[in-house]
Design an enzyme around this catalytic site. Structure first.
Site, short mmCIF file in Angstrom:
data_model
loop_
_atom_site.label_atom_id
_atom_site.label_comp_id
_atom_site.label_asym_id
_atom_site.label_seq_id
_atom_site.Cartn_x
_atom_site.Cartn_y
_atom_site.Cartn_z
NE ARG A 120 -3.96 -2.11 2.04
CZ ARG A 120 -3.78 -3.18 2.82
NH1 ARG A 120 -2.81 -3.20 3.70
NH2 ARG A 120 -4.58 -4.21 2.72
CE LYS A 142 -0.79 13.87 -14.70
NZ LYS A 142 -1.17 14.38 -16.04
CD GLU A 184 6.56 16.07 -22.95
OE1 GLU A 184 5.87 17.08 -22.69
OE2 GLU A 184 6.06 14.95 -23.17
CE LYS A 226 5.26 17.26 -14.47
NZ LYS A 226 5.37 16.03 -15.20
CD GLU A 236 -4.12 16.63 -15.86
OE1 GLU A 236 -3.00 16.12 -15.70
OE2 GLU A 236 -4.82 16.45 -16.87
NE ARG A 240 0.56 16.97 -13.12
CZ ARG A 240 1.24 16.14 -12.35
NH1 ARG A 240 0.98 16.07 -11.07
NH2 ARG A 240 2.17 15.36 -12.86
CG ASN A 244 -2.07 16.85 -20.24
OD1 ASN A 244 -1.10 16.13 -20.04
ND2 ASN A 244 -3.06 16.96 -19.38
CG HIS A 247 0.90 15.56 -24.14
ND1 HIS A 247 1.59 16.75 -24.19
CD2 HIS A 247 1.72 14.68 -23.53
CE1 HIS A 247 2.77 16.59 -23.62
NE2 HIS A 247 2.88 15.35 -23.22
CG HIS A 251 -1.69 10.74 -26.23
ND1 HIS A 251 -2.31 11.08 -25.05
CD2 HIS A 251 -0.38 10.57 -25.91
CE1 HIS A 251 -1.41 11.11 -24.07
NE2 HIS A 251 -0.23 10.82 -24.57
CG HIS A 264 5.36 10.76 -25.33
ND1 HIS A 264 3.98 10.71 -25.35
CD2 HIS A 264 5.70 11.74 -24.45
CE1 HIS A 264 3.52 11.63 -24.52
NE2 HIS A 264 4.53 12.26 -23.96
P1 NAD Z 1 12.08 5.66 -22.53
O1 NAD Z 1 11.98 5.49 -21.09
O2 NAD Z 1 11.53 4.57 -23.40
O3 NAD Z 1 13.60 5.94 -22.92
C1 NAD Z 1 13.93 6.13 -24.28
C2 NAD Z 1 15.02 5.14 -24.75
O4 NAD Z 1 16.29 5.61 -24.29
C3 NAD Z 1 14.88 3.74 -24.21
O5 NAD Z 1 15.31 2.81 -25.18
C4 NAD Z 1 15.84 3.73 -23.02
O6 NAD Z 1 16.27 2.45 -22.66
C5 NAD Z 1 16.95 4.57 -23.56
N1 NAD Z 1 17.79 5.26 -22.59
C6 NAD Z 1 17.38 5.84 -21.45
N2 NAD Z 1 18.39 6.51 -20.89
C7 NAD Z 1 19.47 6.34 -21.69
C8 NAD Z 1 20.80 6.81 -21.66
N3 NAD Z 1 21.23 7.65 -20.71
N4 NAD Z 1 21.65 6.42 -22.64
C9 NAD Z 1 21.20 5.60 -23.64
N5 NAD Z 1 19.95 5.16 -23.76
C10 NAD Z 1 19.08 5.53 -22.78
O7 NAD Z 1 11.34 7.02 -23.01
P2 NAD Z 1 11.22 8.47 -22.39
O8 NAD Z 1 11.11 9.38 -23.54
O9 NAD Z 1 12.25 8.73 -21.36
O10 NAD Z 1 9.82 8.42 -21.61
C11 NAD Z 1 8.62 8.20 -22.30
C12 NAD Z 1 7.60 7.68 -21.31
O11 NAD Z 1 7.40 8.67 -20.32
C13 NAD Z 1 6.26 7.37 -21.92
O12 NAD Z 1 5.81 6.12 -21.45
C14 NAD Z 1 5.35 8.48 -21.40
O13 NAD Z 1 4.01 8.07 -21.23
C15 NAD Z 1 5.99 8.78 -20.07
N6 NAD Z 1 5.75 10.15 -19.59
C16 NAD Z 1 5.33 10.29 -18.30
C17 NAD Z 1 5.14 11.54 -17.77
C18 NAD Z 1 4.75 11.68 -16.33
O14 NAD Z 1 4.43 12.80 -15.90
N7 NAD Z 1 4.79 10.63 -15.54
C19 NAD Z 1 5.37 12.68 -18.55
C20 NAD Z 1 5.81 12.52 -19.87
C21 NAD Z 1 6.00 11.24 -20.37
N1 GLY Z 2 3.20 15.24 -18.16
C1 GLY Z 2 1.97 15.79 -17.71
C2 GLY Z 2 1.86 15.93 -16.24
O1 GLY Z 2 2.76 15.57 -15.52
O2 GLY Z 2 0.86 16.36 -15.75
#
Ligand code: NAD
Ligand code: GLY
Length: 365
Positions: A120, A142, A184, A226, A236, A240, A244, A247, A251, A264
């Site tokens: 939990r 998030k 972003e 942020k 949100e 917040r 987006n 997005h 999407h 993305h």
């Molecule tokens: P990712 O985590 O898939 O990383 C991108 C690629 O780079 C992967 O292949 C990873 O293994 C590689 N990688 C990571 N660090 C590296 C490094 N230092 N050197 C070499 N390779 C490396 O993608 P991302 O763009 O970091 O994140 C996208 C995800 O984030 C999506 O799932 C999206 O929904 C999520 N997201 C979440 C929020 C949130 O607020 N929680 C906000 C924006 C996006």
């Molecule tokens: N990436 C959108 C949020 O964190 O609200």
């Protein structure tokens, strides 16, 4: 080193940004009573960084175990999340344990969600290794996994205890992933800070030369913004939603092309330009601001053209599945100027169809 604080009362936490950061020291400060840590990473990032992170954490007195997931958005699933929970159970983790997410947004979102659910709720720390994760996903709490019927549909708000953004990790990041992170970053300038947007117009190119001062400024400013937005509206209910911007269209592009075809952040990049075009057609912004948004997005090596085969009705069909849809109404975040954005619920399907058709016509010319 720079420090930014996310202000959430008793749940406030620091974001450390810089080079040669001491993971062990920062995690120890954030988790003074914790004895056991589970580092969650993937099979791309772990061979690069797991060893040095582990050594630093062990030197700070932690007992460290690891859970290595398969790399990729397609593994952001209930199975991978369960793999983390199973590893925690197998290592007898209790409430005195914590998780560390070492990777990009995929690892960060899944680790956060596992932390939110295990017994939990146990604490976790984010060590983001992509630009996108440093400027956006590791901050704000998030957490999520994907469901076959929708991206990020299963998740929780669960804040980390600290974020440690070591810019050194960006040296191994593929250039396309750097561009995706810039999607972003440009978004952040448009929604909140016109001065930062102008600064990006001068300096964005230097990101691709790995200029440390430029990267540090970008990560710090995005985290400050942020943190401010999340501090005012953690779950949100209003403000917040501006995070987006781009997005909703993004999407739809990701889903149409097949998740993973465009990154993305690439889809968000074109989404920003389409949202700006919609804002221009509503006279929220002028032609000059539209061009500035499109040009900066393009200079960040992000797509600015809608794929030929994608039609207005494809956008509308796919946007209906967005989390922001309420009672069938698609809610659009639109720029009001460079530096401010708002949420609009009065945009008709015909308006969007006409806009997309016009946008496609203009890109042909
Ligand atoms: P990712 O985590 O898939 O990383 C991108 C690629 O780079 C992967 O292949 C990873 O293994 C590689 N990688 C990571 N660090 C590296 C490094 N230092 N050197 C070499 N390779 C490396 O993608 P991302 O763009 O970091 O994140 C996208 C995800 O984030 C999506 O799932 C999206 O929904 C999520 N997201 C979440 C929020 C949130 O607020 N929680 C906000 C924006 C996006
Ligand atoms: N990436 C959108 C949020 O964190 O609200």
């Amino acid at each position: 080193m720079q420090t930014v604080t996310v202000g959430l009362g008793e749940r406030s936490y620091p974001i450390f940004i810089g080079s040669k950061l001491s993971y062990g020291e920062h995690v120890r400060d954030a988790l003074p009573k914790v004895t056991d840590l589970m580092v969650v990473s993937n099979d791309t990032v772990a061979p690069l960084y797991l060893n040095s992170v582990k050594v630093s954490l062990e030197a700070a007195g932690f007992k460290v175990s690891e859970c290595i997931l398969k790399d990729g958005e397609k593994y952001k699933t209930a199975d991978s999340w369960m793999q983390i929970l199973t590893a925690l159970l197998e290592h007898d983790f209790g409430r005195d344990g914590a998780l560390v997410a070492l990777g990009g947004g995929v690892v960060g979102d899944m680790t956060g969600f596992a932390a939110a659910c295990y017994e939990r709720g146990v604490p976790y720390v984010q060590i983001p290794t992509t630009l996108l994760a440093m400027v956006d996903s590791s901050v704000g709490g998030k957490t999520a996994i994907n469901h076959p019927l929708g991206k990020n549909m299963i998740g929780a708000f669960w804040q980390p205890k600290a974020v440690i953004a070591s810019l050194d990790a960006l040296k191994t990041l593929p250039p396309r992933e750097l561009s995706a992170g810039m999607g972003e970053v440009v978004k952040t300038g448009i929604i909140y800070d016109g001065e930062f947007f102008s600064w990006l117009e001068q300096h964005a190119q230097k990101v691709f030369e790995h200029d440390q001062a430029v990267l540090e400024h970008i990560v710090r400013r995005c985290c400050e913004i942020k943190a401010e937005v999340v501090g005012k509206d953690e779950q949100e209910h209003g403000l917040r939603a501006i995070l987006n911007l781009g997005h909703t269209f993004g999407h739809a592009l990701e889903a149409y092309l097949g998740f993973g075809t465009w990154l993305h952040g690439e889809a968000v990049g074109l989404g920003l330009v389409i949202a700006a075009a919609l804002a221009r057609s509503r006279n929220l912004i002028g032609d000059d601001d539209f061009r500035r948004i499109r040009d900066l997005t393009e200079r960040c090596r992000l797509p600015v053209k809608i794929p030929d085969q994608m039609q207005p009705e494809d956008f509308l069909r796919l946007m209906r599945h967005d989390k922001k849809v309420r009672r069938g109404v698609i809610r659009y975040v639109l720029p009001q100027k460079i530096g401010a954005a708002g949420l609009y619920t009065d945009v008709s399907d015909q308006e969007v169809s006409g806009l997309i058709a016009e946008f496609k016509e203009a890109q042909r010319g």
